[in-house]
Design an enzyme around this catalytic site. Structure first.
Site, PDB file in Angstrom:
ATOM      1  N   ASP A  27       9.728   2.526   1.700  1.00 19.45           N
ATOM      2  CA  ASP A  27       8.418   3.464   2.206  1.00 19.45           C
ATOM      3  C   ASP A  27       8.234   3.432   4.029  1.00 19.45           C
ATOM      4  OD1 ASP A  27       5.872   4.458   2.510  1.00 19.45           O
ATOM      5  OD2 ASP A  27       4.872   3.837   0.643  1.00 19.45           O
ATOM      6  N   PHE A  59       0.693  -1.340   0.148  1.00 21.14           N
ATOM      7  CA  PHE A  59       0.456  -0.278   0.521  1.00 21.14           C
ATOM      8  C   PHE A  59       1.035   0.868  -0.483  1.00 21.14           C
ATOM      9  CE2 PHE A  59      -1.807   3.770   1.640  1.00 21.14           C
ATOM     10  CZ  PHE A  59      -3.391   3.264   1.188  1.00 21.14           C
ATOM     11  N   LYS A 114       2.679  10.462   6.785  1.00 21.25           N
ATOM     12  CA  LYS A 114       2.856  10.908   8.062  1.00 21.25           C
ATOM     13  C   LYS A 114       3.208  11.693   9.259  1.00 21.25           C
ATOM     14  CE  LYS A 114      -0.145   6.038   6.695  1.00 21.25           C
ATOM     15  NZ  LYS A 114      -0.844   7.449   6.405  1.00 21.25           N
TER      16      LYS A 114
END
Length: 425
Positions: A251, A166, A280
Site C-alpha cells: 500500500d 491504516f 492520493k
C-alpha cells in the site's frame, strides 16, 4: 518536460508570528465553522481554520491570513496547491470530455494505463477513485487470484496484515484495523484477515498458511505516526511471500509517488512487490485517482462484469494522472524530496537532542515527530503552530506529522521549522 515548479513565496514573504496569531476564526470563519458543525456529520475534528485559496506550499484563510502547509493533504498534494501543469491538464480535459463510464473507451485511458504500468515496472493497471477503493479492489484481486491461480479452496482465502495499519474506512478495511476508534460500533466485521505485529518477520512467517493468498502492508505506516519498519523487514517479506507462493501487496497510497525521495518507498530496500496500491498524489490534489498495478498473471484474473467503477479511469482522472506520471518520470521531485528530506530530518534531530522531542521517524519529506509530554499533546502543538502560521496534524496523542508539498522551498521549510522551535521553546 518543464523543471520542478517552485513555490510562489520564500521566507521573506512568509507570515511573521505577529501577523499569523489569529486562529482563522474571525466573524466569517467562525460563522462557516458553526454552519459546518450544524449541518455536517462530525466524523472529523479539523483545526479551526477555513481555507479560501492556496498556491504552492501556502494556503490563505477567509480572513486573509496565510499559512505554510506542512501536511499536503496527507501527501495528496505532493506537487503543491494549484500546480500549473496539473491545473492546465485538467482544464484542457474539462473542455473535451470528463466521463464516459467504462461502457465505452475514451482516448486518454490507454495512455494513462500504459504509462503508469511503465512507471511501476508492471504490465497492467486497474484504475479506481479513492485509496480505500484501491485497497478493496486489491482484497478482491488477491482472493480471486488465490482461488483461480493458487488453488485455495473456495471461501478459505486469508490475507495477512499488520497491526497499526491504516488502509481506509470501508467496512472491510476496518475489519482488519487495530484502531478501536475506527472499528467501534461498525460490526459485524468481514472475516478472512490475520493481524500480526508490524515489522515482525517471525510473526508473519507463523501466520502464513496454505490458505494465505496475500500479505498486505504499508512500507511505511503513515497514520500510525510515520513508522519505518526495521532494516531488512521489507526484503524479508518479499522473500517469504515468494517462498510460500502468496502475493506481496504494498500500500503505497501515502508513501509512494515521490514522498520518501523515491518513486516508491519499497525502493529504499530494493524491493518490488507483486502489487502496488496507489492513490492520493496520483490525482495531484485535483481529482481522486487511485489504481491497483500488477502483472497480467495477477490482474488478468478479472473478467468483464466481475468488478468495476463508473468513475474509475474517467477521462479527467486519466488526464491529470498522466501528467503526474510525466512529472515523476524525470526524477526531479524524488531528488527534491531526498535533499530537503535530509535537511528536515537533520533539523528535527536537533530537537530530539534537546529533549523537546522524544523521537523522529520517517524518510524523505515525511516525518512523524513525538512531542515530549511536558510540551503538550500533538493536538495542542498543532494548534500552537497554526497560530504561528504553520499547518500540521496530530495523530495518536503525542505525535505530529510533517509532510509539506515537495515543491516547498528550503527557505519556507526552515521558516516552518523555526516556528516549531518557537512553540517548543
Amino acid at each position: 518536460m518543464s523543471s520542478t515548479p517552485s513555490p510562489r513565496t520564500s521566507s521573506s514573504s512568509a507570515p511573521s508570528p505577529s501577523s499569523a496569531t489569529g486562529s482563522g476564526t474571525g466573524p466569517t470563519g467562525a460563522r462557516l465553522i458553526a454552519e459546518a458543525e450544524a449541518h455536517s456529520a462530525h466524523n472529523y475534528h479539523p483545526l479551526p481554520i477555513v481555507v479560501a485559496t492556496a498556491e504552492g506550499a501556502w494556503m490563505t484563510d477567509v480572513e486573509g491570513r496565510r499559512y505554510l502547509d506542512m501536511l499536503a493533504g496527507y501527501s495528496a498534494l505532493n506537487f503543491g496547491h494549484g500546480n500549473r501543469r496539473l491545473i492546465d491538464a485538467a482544464k484542457a480535459q474539462l473542455e473535451r470530455v470528463t466521463l464516459t463510464s467504462r461502457a465505452f473507451h475514451h482516448d486518454r485511458f490507454a495512455e494513462f494505463c500504459t504509462r503508469l504500468a511503465e512507471l511501476c515496472g508492471k504490465e497492467m493497471v486497474l484504475p479506481m477513485n479513492t485509496g480505500a477503493e484501491a485497497v478493496e479492489t486489491a482484497v478482491k484481486t488477491a482472493r480471486k487470484w488465490g482461488y483461480r491461480v493458487k488453488g485455495v479452496p473456495d471461501g478459505r482465502a486469508k490475507i495477512v496484515v499488520a497491526a497499526g495499519n491504516f488502509h481506509g474506512r470501508t467496512t472491510t478495511v476496518i475489519s482488519f484495523s487495530t484502531d478501536e476508534e475506527a472499528r467501534a460500533d461498525f460490526g459485524p466485521y468481514t472475516p478472512g484477515f490475520e493481524i500480526v505485529p508490524y515489522g515482525d518477520l517471525e510473526a508473519l512467517r507463523a501466520a502464513v498458511t496454505e490458505d494465505t493468498v496475500a500479505v498486505l502492508i504499508e512500507p511505511i505506516q503513515g497514520e500510525a505516526g510515520v513508522l519505518v519498519p526495521p532494516a531488512g523487514y521489507l526484503p524479508g517479506v518479499r522473500e517469504l511471500t515468494r517462498e510460500r507462493g502468496v502475493l506481496f501487496i504494498a500500500d503505497e497510497i501515502q508513501s509512494g509517488l515521490g514522498r520518501t525521495g523515491r518513486t516508491f518507498a519499497c525502493e529504499h530496500e530494493g524491493v518490488v512487490p507483486d502489487v502496488y496500491l496507489l492513490g492520493k498524489a496520483l490525482g495531484g490534489g485535483v481529482v481522486p485517482v487511485s489504481a491497483v498495478v500488477a502483472d497480467a498473471d495477477v490482474l488478468g484474473v478479472f473478467k468483464p462484469g466481475e468488478h468495476g467503477s463508473t468513475f474509475g479511469g474517467n477521462p479527467l482522472a486519466c488526464a491529470v494522472g498522466l501528467e503526474v506520471v510525466d512529472m515523476l518520470s524525470t526524477g526531479e521531485f524524488q531528488q527534491r524530496a531526498t535533499e530537503l528530506g535530509e535537511h528536515l530530518h537533520a533539523e528535527l534531530g536537533l530537537l530530539t537532542g534537546a529533549g523537546k522531542v522524544t523521537e523522529v521517524r520517517g524518510r524523505g519529506l515525511w516525518a512523524g515527530v513525538d512531542i515530549a509530554p511536558s510540551y503538550g499533546t500533538g493536538r495542542e502543538i498543532s494548534e500552537k503552530l497554526m497560530a504561528k502560521g504553520v499547518l500540521v496534524k496530530d495523530t495518536h496523542g503525542s505525535t505530529i506529522r510533517i509532510a509539506p508539498p515537495l515543491v516547498i522551498s528550503k527557505e519556507d521549510l526552515d521558516w516552518g521549522l523555526d516556528q516549531l522551535r518557537a512553540v517548543l521553546s
